[in-house]
Design a protein around this motif. Structure first.
Motif, PDB file in Angstrom:
ATOM      1  N   ALA A  23      22.094  14.609 -11.032  1.00  0.00           N
ATOM      2  CA  ALA A  23      23.172  14.003 -10.250  1.00  0.00           C
ATOM      3  C   ALA A  23      22.837  12.551  -9.919  1.00  0.00           C
ATOM      4  N   LEU A  24      21.586  12.297  -9.509  1.00  0.00           N
ATOM      5  CA  LEU A  24      21.200  10.920  -9.190  1.00  0.00           C
ATOM      6  C   LEU A  24      21.326  10.030 -10.429  1.00  0.00           C
ATOM      7  N   ARG A  25      20.866  10.549 -11.567  1.00  0.00           N
ATOM      8  CA  ARG A  25      20.959   9.755 -12.798  1.00  0.00           C
ATOM      9  C   ARG A  25      22.405   9.453 -13.154  1.00  0.00           C
ATOM     10  N   ALA A  26      23.244  10.450 -13.006  1.00  0.00           N
ATOM     11  CA  ALA A  26      24.659  10.248 -13.358  1.00  0.00           C
ATOM     12  C   ALA A  26      25.302   9.218 -12.435  1.00  0.00           C
ATOM     13  N   GLU A  27      24.991   9.325 -11.137  1.00  0.00           N
ATOM     14  CA  GLU A  27      25.608   8.380 -10.195  1.00  0.00           C
ATOM     15  C   GLU A  27      25.048   6.971 -10.376  1.00  0.00           C
ATOM     16  N   ALA A  28      23.779   6.861 -10.708  1.00  0.00           N
ATOM     17  CA  ALA A  28      23.210   5.539 -10.985  1.00  0.00           C
ATOM     18  C   ALA A  28      23.898   4.928 -12.206  1.00  0.00           C
ATOM     19  N   ALA A  29      24.073   5.742 -13.225  1.00  0.00           N
ATOM     20  CA  ALA A  29      24.739   5.241 -14.431  1.00  0.00           C
ATOM     21  C   ALA A  29      26.170   4.810 -14.105  1.00  0.00           C
ATOM     22  N   ALA A  30      26.822   5.581 -13.238  1.00  0.00           N
ATOM     23  CA  ALA A  30      28.219   5.283 -12.912  1.00  0.00           C
ATOM     24  C   ALA A  30      28.347   3.935 -12.187  1.00  0.00           C
ATOM     25  N   VAL A  31      27.342   3.549 -11.421  1.00  0.00           N
ATOM     26  CA  VAL A  31      27.414   2.256 -10.719  1.00  0.00           C
ATOM     27  C   VAL A  31      26.638   1.168 -11.467  1.00  0.00           C
ATOM     28  N   GLY A  32      26.180   1.490 -12.666  1.00  0.00           N
ATOM     29  CA  GLY A  32      25.560   0.461 -13.498  1.00  0.00           C
ATOM     30  C   GLY A  32      24.141   0.093 -13.123  1.00  0.00           C
ATOM     31  N   VAL A  33      23.435   0.996 -12.464  1.00  0.00           N
ATOM     32  CA  VAL A  33      22.041   0.708 -12.109  1.00  0.00           C
ATOM     33  C   VAL A  33      21.119   1.527 -13.010  1.00  0.00           C
ATOM     34  N   PRO A  34      20.317   0.858 -13.854  1.00  0.00           N
ATOM     35  CA  PRO A  34      19.380   1.590 -14.706  1.00  0.00           C
ATOM     36  C   PRO A  34      18.356   2.327 -13.838  1.00  0.00           C
ATOM     37  N   LEU A  35      18.077   3.571 -14.194  1.00  0.00           N
ATOM     38  CA  LEU A  35      17.150   4.382 -13.401  1.00  0.00           C
ATOM     39  C   LEU A  35      16.236   5.126 -14.361  1.00  0.00           C
ATOM     40  N   ALA A  36      14.927   5.009 -14.150  1.00  0.00           N
ATOM     41  CA  ALA A  36      13.975   5.684 -15.025  1.00  0.00           C
ATOM     42  C   ALA A  36      13.151   6.680 -14.226  1.00  0.00           C
ATOM     43  N   VAL A  37      12.878   7.833 -14.829  1.00  0.00           N
ATOM     44  CA  VAL A  37      11.982   8.807 -14.208  1.00  0.00           C
ATOM     45  C   VAL A  37      10.584   8.471 -14.689  1.00  0.00           C
ATOM     46  N   VAL A  38       9.676   8.214 -13.751  1.00  0.00           N
ATOM     47  CA  VAL A  38       8.349   7.739 -14.156  1.00  0.00           C
ATOM     48  C   VAL A  38       7.224   8.696 -13.796  1.00  0.00           C
ATOM     49  N   GLY A  39       7.485   9.696 -12.960  1.00  0.00           N
ATOM     50  CA  GLY A  39       6.374  10.572 -12.581  1.00  0.00           C
ATOM     51  C   GLY A  39       6.781  11.659 -11.624  1.00  0.00           C
ATOM     52  N   THR A  40       5.786  12.281 -11.040  1.00  0.00           N
ATOM     53  CA  THR A  40       5.970  13.455 -10.190  1.00  0.00           C
ATOM     54  C   THR A  40       5.051  13.350  -8.977  1.00  0.00           C
ATOM     55  N   VAL A  41       5.558  13.798  -7.837  1.00  0.00           N
ATOM     56  CA  VAL A  41       4.756  13.825  -6.614  1.00  0.00           C
ATOM     57  C   VAL A  41       3.804  15.021  -6.685  1.00  0.00           C
ATOM     58  N   THR A  42       2.530  14.764  -6.434  1.00  0.00           N
ATOM     59  CA  THR A  42       1.519  15.824  -6.475  1.00  0.00           C
ATOM     60  C   THR A  42       0.947  16.054  -5.081  1.00  0.00           C
TER      61      THR A  42
END
Lengths: 331, 331
Positions: B286-305
């Motif tokens: 959902a976050l990725r879709a909404e970021a794309a919808a407002v034109g903000v590139p968003l990358a997943v870079v890692g995970t909280v450990t």
């Protein structure tokens, strides 16, 4: 232009500023704080900065500097009829800052913010390239629409000031020209009193509610009574002020007796942090009664007149004098 | 310590700052402004200062400095999920300030505040004793209780960043070390792009609403991705980050190919003003879709450990590296 850290900003914040944090500031562990005014209220926003060597002496006690940085802002809120809610602090530290200094500063600030119920909500700590700059943004609140304005006085309104005028300017003069002859006419207690008035503004928050109810206009006196009065009246209004009615402390009165020319410094010097306000004649008695009830001395010093030009001060010898607005300025 | 006025502060305010004033600021003719959040909303407060020679070059274009002073603050509001409402500006001007400089600065600030619907609500202009200090307090708002916090990530959350990382740090490096060999590997457009990224933060306000809806924690990246990530995770949480997943611009990618050691500067340099956030796996799409919808590139870079220690960056060669938190700081 950033460089390797020379100190751990987060560690400083945790040690010195987190204890001052208000409920919306989450112990300063975030990059922002939240604040909601009481329902039906407006927030009132003001910002005033102190620069070492301009607004205070670099070697003033750190706790005094902190009290002044807070006080000059709370004084603005008081004049606007507002109740303090919190502050943000931007601290630009010079190269020779020390943790001892910061510890004393934050302790002084904590005492003062607690006294006024005005917690720290955020801020920034940066490295100055020169003298210290302490920027405070203060937030208060008033019932919606009730902020007391500055340029809304009406012709015929009476002009009032709180407390005594000129003490801080003389306190500064004492330090800048310690050999001036008039100083010898004062006793030790008077000299101490004047020095304290320069160091420690006393924001007139107790008067805020009465100002909201009765004042037609108000501001705090920070750049000298004469110039600030002209600023408050704006265009199309003037003032007739009885110099003899301007409230002087025992110390200031004795200084003027020793050196009559000091009256100019008293009327144009800065750092009074008293309230200057106008009030319709019909509300004057109520304002005086409410000021007395909260223990704030209030003197009627003049009347708003029509026409332009700086306020006319009627002197004790029957002459009228004007003082150039802005003749004295922190800028 | 005040002295005779060397400039008319009120005249400067009327000429350069009154045109930027918001509705609650009465054309800067008062000592305070009013602001009420939209009903059901909290105000979000943040303050960040720029010091000439620390945060920007003194001879940067005044309009660029103004945009940066505003942008670094709006970037904080964006990360907290807030909509901007206004700013207060404290300007400590060095001895060699000029009206030309101030005219260009205020024009640039006016363009930027208008673009973001974030008017000037007040401030203070003082004389610095050293380099210029520009302090901004920014006010935004969020639906009550909805500010996105910094230290609230949960183990297992995915870590995302917007835009590209390291451009501003390379843009700064370009200026500080113009003879560095890697610079020759870039074409003119790339060099210009990196310089622009250092000069002009682009606050990610378009993402604010999506962050409120989906992010478990967020902050803006101002002091380097590695250190800021450690700051966001706080105690008891760590991160595993795939260095290859960190989004680089074409310019930064080419610079790293020419000089692999630049990856450290990219991960620890400051001034990105991108959003770093965590999001539960269930909300990632959902976050990725909404970021794309407002034109903000968003990358997943890692995970909280779980566990303490700085974020571990898994490098392309299979090794894991850590970067000292706070190795790079504006302070």
């Amino acid at each position: 232009m950033a460089g390797p850290a020379r100190a751990d900003e987060n560690g400083l914040i945790a040690r010195y500023f987190a204890p001052l944090a208000g409920p919306g500031a989450d112990r300063m562990r975030d990059d922002a704080a939240t604040l909601a005014p009481t329902p039906g209220h407006d927030l009132v926003l003001t910002a005033d900065a102190l620069v070492a060597g301009v607004h205070h002496f670099p070697d003033d006690p750190p706790a005094s500097i902190a009290r002044k940085a807070l006080g000059v802002n709370l004084s603005d809120l008081a004049a606007k009829g507002a109740t303090p809610r919190g502050i943000l602090l931007t601290l630009a530290l010079p190269d020779d800052w020390s943790e001892d200094w910061l510890a004393a500063f934050s302790a002084g600030l904590g005492t003062a913010t607690a006294e006024h119920g005005c917690p720290l909500l955020g801020g920034d700590t940066v490295r100055a390239r020169g003298a210290m700059v302490i920027g405070v943004t203060a937030l208060g609140e008033v019932p919606a629409g009730d902020m007391v304005r500055r340029v809304t006085a009406r012709v015929g309104d009476r002009i009032c000031v709180t407390g005594t005028i000129g003490d801080a300017a003389l306190g500064l003069a004492l330090r800048l020209e310690p050999e001036a002859p008039w100083i010898a006419a004062l006793d030790d207690g008077m000299r101490e009193y004047l020095r304290d008035r320069y160091l420690h503004p006393r924001p007139r928050l107790a008067l805020a509610e009465a100002l909201r109810r009765h004042a037609s206009a108000a501001m705090d006196v920070s750049d000298g009574l004469a110039g600030d009065c002209a600023k408050m009246l704006g265009e199309g209004r003037g003032a007739r002020i009885a110099a003899d009615a301007i409230p002087l402390s025992a110390a200031a009165a004795r200084a003027v007796r020793a050196e009559p020319a000091l009256i100019e410094r008293i009327l144009t010097g800065g750092d009074d942090y008293e309230i200057l306000c106008t009030v319709p004649d019909s509300a004057l008695d109520a304002l005086r009664a409410e000021a007395a009830a909260v223990g704030v001395p209030l003197a009627v010093v003049g009347t708003v007149t029509s026409g332009d030009g700086p306020p006319a001060f009627e002197m004790g010898d029957g002459t009228a004098r004007v003082f150039a607005a802005g003749a004295f300025s922190h800028f």
